[in-house]
Motif scaffolding. Structure first.
Motif, PDB file in Angstrom:
ATOM      1  N   PHE A  56       0.834  -1.201   0.000  1.00 34.44           N
ATOM      2  CA  PHE A  56       0.000   0.000   0.000  1.00 34.44           C
ATOM      3  C   PHE A  56       0.868   1.250   0.000  1.00 34.44           C
ATOM      4  N   GLN A  57       0.300   2.316  -0.537  1.00 34.43           N
ATOM      5  CA  GLN A  57       0.966   3.612  -0.613  1.00 34.43           C
ATOM      6  C   GLN A  57       0.105   4.655   0.101  1.00 34.43           C
ATOM      7  N   PRO A  58       0.697   5.775   0.543  1.00 37.01           N
ATOM      8  CA  PRO A  58      -0.109   6.832   1.163  1.00 37.01           C
ATOM      9  C   PRO A  58      -1.287   7.217   0.267  1.00 37.01           C
ATOM     10  N   GLY A  59      -2.450   7.348   0.901  1.00 37.91           N
ATOM     11  CA  GLY A  59      -3.676   7.684   0.185  1.00 37.91           C
ATOM     12  C   GLY A  59      -4.503   6.485  -0.230  1.00 37.91           C
ATOM     13  N   ASP A  60      -3.934   5.277  -0.192  1.00 38.84           N
ATOM     14  CA  ASP A  60      -4.704   4.076  -0.543  1.00 38.84           C
ATOM     15  C   ASP A  60      -5.786   3.839   0.501  1.00 38.84           C
ATOM     16  N   ARG A  61      -6.978   3.484   0.035  1.00 36.99           N
ATOM     17  CA  ARG A  61      -8.082   3.150   0.931  1.00 36.99           C
ATOM     18  C   ARG A  61      -7.970   1.658   1.273  1.00 36.99           C
ATOM     19  N   VAL A  62      -8.029   1.358   2.580  1.00 37.55           N
ATOM     20  CA  VAL A  62      -7.911  -0.015   3.058  1.00 37.55           C
ATOM     21  C   VAL A  62      -9.047  -0.338   4.023  1.00 37.55           C
ATOM     22  N   ARG A  63      -9.285  -1.622   4.199  1.00 32.17           N
ATOM     23  CA  ARG A  63     -10.247  -2.111   5.193  1.00 32.17           C
ATOM     24  C   ARG A  63      -9.462  -2.988   6.162  1.00 32.17           C
ATOM     25  N   VAL A  64      -9.738  -2.802   7.446  1.00 33.50           N
ATOM     26  CA  VAL A  64      -9.082  -3.608   8.473  1.00 33.50           C
ATOM     27  C   VAL A  64      -9.865  -4.909   8.615  1.00 33.50           C
ATOM     28  N   LEU A  65      -9.148  -6.002   8.532  1.00 35.43           N
ATOM     29  CA  LEU A  65      -9.759  -7.328   8.640  1.00 35.43           C
ATOM     30  C   LEU A  65      -9.993  -7.702  10.094  1.00 35.43           C
ATOM     31  N   ASP A  66     -10.847  -8.677  10.296  1.00 32.93           N
ATOM     32  CA  ASP A  66     -11.008  -9.316  11.610  1.00 32.93           C
ATOM     33  C   ASP A  66     -10.657 -10.772  11.392  1.00 32.93           C
ATOM     34  N   ILE A  67      -9.373 -11.085  11.542  1.00 31.35           N
ATOM     35  CA  ILE A  67      -8.925 -12.440  11.227  1.00 31.35           C
ATOM     36  C   ILE A  67      -9.094 -13.391  12.399  1.00 31.35           C
ATOM     37  N   GLY A  68      -9.723 -12.920  13.471  1.00 31.55           N
ATOM     38  CA  GLY A  68     -10.082 -13.803  14.575  1.00 31.55           C
ATOM     39  C   GLY A  68      -8.912 -14.493  15.233  1.00 31.55           C
ATOM     40  N   ARG A  69      -7.782 -13.829  15.240  1.00 29.51           N
ATOM     41  CA  ARG A  69      -6.587 -14.429  15.833  1.00 29.51           C
ATOM     42  C   ARG A  69      -6.598 -14.198  17.346  1.00 29.51           C
ATOM     43  N   PRO A  70      -6.556 -15.266  18.143  1.00 32.71           N
ATOM     44  CA  PRO A  70      -6.507 -15.081  19.601  1.00 32.71           C
ATOM     45  C   PRO A  70      -5.101 -14.710  20.063  1.00 32.71           C
ATOM     46  N   GLY A  71      -5.015 -14.244  21.286  1.00 33.63           N
ATOM     47  CA  GLY A  71      -3.716 -13.982  21.871  1.00 33.63           C
ATOM     48  C   GLY A  71      -3.247 -12.569  21.648  1.00 33.63           C
ATOM     49  N   HIS A  72      -1.942 -12.401  21.492  1.00 30.45           N
ATOM     50  CA  HIS A  72      -1.305 -11.098  21.393  1.00 30.45           C
ATOM     51  C   HIS A  72      -1.512 -10.521  19.997  1.00 30.45           C
ATOM     52  N   VAL A  73      -2.424  -9.560  19.867  1.00 30.28           N
ATOM     53  CA  VAL A  73      -2.621  -8.850  18.604  1.00 30.28           C
ATOM     54  C   VAL A  73      -2.585  -7.358  18.894  1.00 30.28           C
ATOM     55  N   PRO A  90      -6.982  -3.043  17.486  1.00 29.88           N
ATOM     56  CA  PRO A  90      -8.151  -2.883  18.353  1.00 29.88           C
ATOM     57  C   PRO A  90      -9.438  -3.318  17.653  1.00 29.88           C
ATOM     58  N   PHE A  91     -10.352  -3.849  18.433  1.00 26.48           N
ATOM     59  CA  PHE A  91     -11.632  -4.297  17.884  1.00 26.48           C
ATOM     60  C   PHE A  91     -12.384  -3.165  17.203  1.00 26.48           C
ATOM     61  N   PHE A  92     -12.275  -1.934  17.712  1.00 27.16           N
ATOM     62  CA  PHE A  92     -13.092  -0.847  17.184  1.00 27.16           C
ATOM     63  C   PHE A  92     -12.697  -0.402  15.782  1.00 27.16           C
ATOM     64  N   VAL A  93     -11.553  -0.850  15.243  1.00 28.50           N
ATOM     65  CA  VAL A  93     -11.211  -0.514  13.859  1.00 28.50           C
ATOM     66  C   VAL A  93     -11.439  -1.674  12.895  1.00 28.50           C
ATOM     67  N   ARG A  94     -11.675  -2.848  13.424  1.00 22.37           N
ATOM     68  CA  ARG A  94     -11.881  -4.000  12.542  1.00 22.37           C
ATOM     69  C   ARG A  94     -13.158  -3.812  11.727  1.00 22.37           C
ATOM     70  N   HIS A  95     -13.095  -4.184  10.475  1.00 22.64           N
ATOM     71  CA  HIS A  95     -14.182  -4.050   9.497  1.00 22.64           C
ATOM     72  C   HIS A  95     -14.354  -2.613   9.012  1.00 22.64           C
ATOM     73  N   HIS A  96     -13.553  -1.672   9.462  1.00 28.67           N
ATOM     74  CA  HIS A  96     -13.700  -0.274   9.053  1.00 28.67           C
ATOM     75  C   HIS A  96     -12.670   0.086   7.988  1.00 28.67           C
ATOM     76  N   GLU A  97     -13.026   1.115   7.210  1.00 28.00           N
ATOM     77  CA  GLU A  97     -12.146   1.604   6.165  1.00 28.00           C
ATOM     78  C   GLU A  97     -11.374   2.826   6.654  1.00 28.00           C
ATOM     79  N   GLY A  98     -10.149   2.913   6.187  1.00 32.66           N
ATOM     80  CA  GLY A  98      -9.316   4.061   6.474  1.00 32.66           C
ATOM     81  C   GLY A  98      -8.397   4.333   5.301  1.00 32.66           C
TER      82      GLY A  98
END
Length: 104
Positions: free
Chosen positions: A15-32, A35-43
């Motif tokens: 990705f490059q600056p300005g690219d629109r991305v979506r944060v995945l929720d890959i359901g990985r337990p443990g040390h991640v 934050p939950f509040f950005v998962r599934h959101h676009e930035g």
């Protein structure tokens, strides 16, 4: 994704600056570090921060290799929290590793 070097790592950031991305929720337990509040959101990618050992692997005593690309992602707070009462232009930036992102 792009060309890979001998260590298996991408030779150019995906990705490059300005690219629109979506944060995945890959359901990985443990040390991640996502934050939950950005998962599934676009930035928007604000910047590429470099490649670092994967902290999710380091947290389990593994070497965290190959390195993983890290990006700073810019979000509108009103998009993250529908009942956000602050100014409409308020934003939040967090750093997210490549494997948690997809093109939006």
């Amino acid at each position: 994704r792009g060309p890979r070097g001998e260590d298996g790592r991408l030779t150019m950031p995906r990705f490059q600056p300005g690219d629109r991305v979506r944060v995945l929720d890959i359901g990985r337990p443990g040390h991640v570090r996502v934050p939950f509040f950005v998962r599934h959101h676009e930035g928007l990618i604000e910047r590429y921060c470099g490649a670092y050992p994967n902290p999710e692997e380091l947290g389990h005593g593994r070497p965290g290799l190959p390195p993983v690309d890290l990006y700073r992602v810019h979000f509108r707070q009103a998009a993250l929290w529908p009942d956000y009462a602050g100014a409409p232009h308020d934003t939040l930036e967090i750093e997210v590793y490549d494997h948690w992102l997809e093109p939006a």
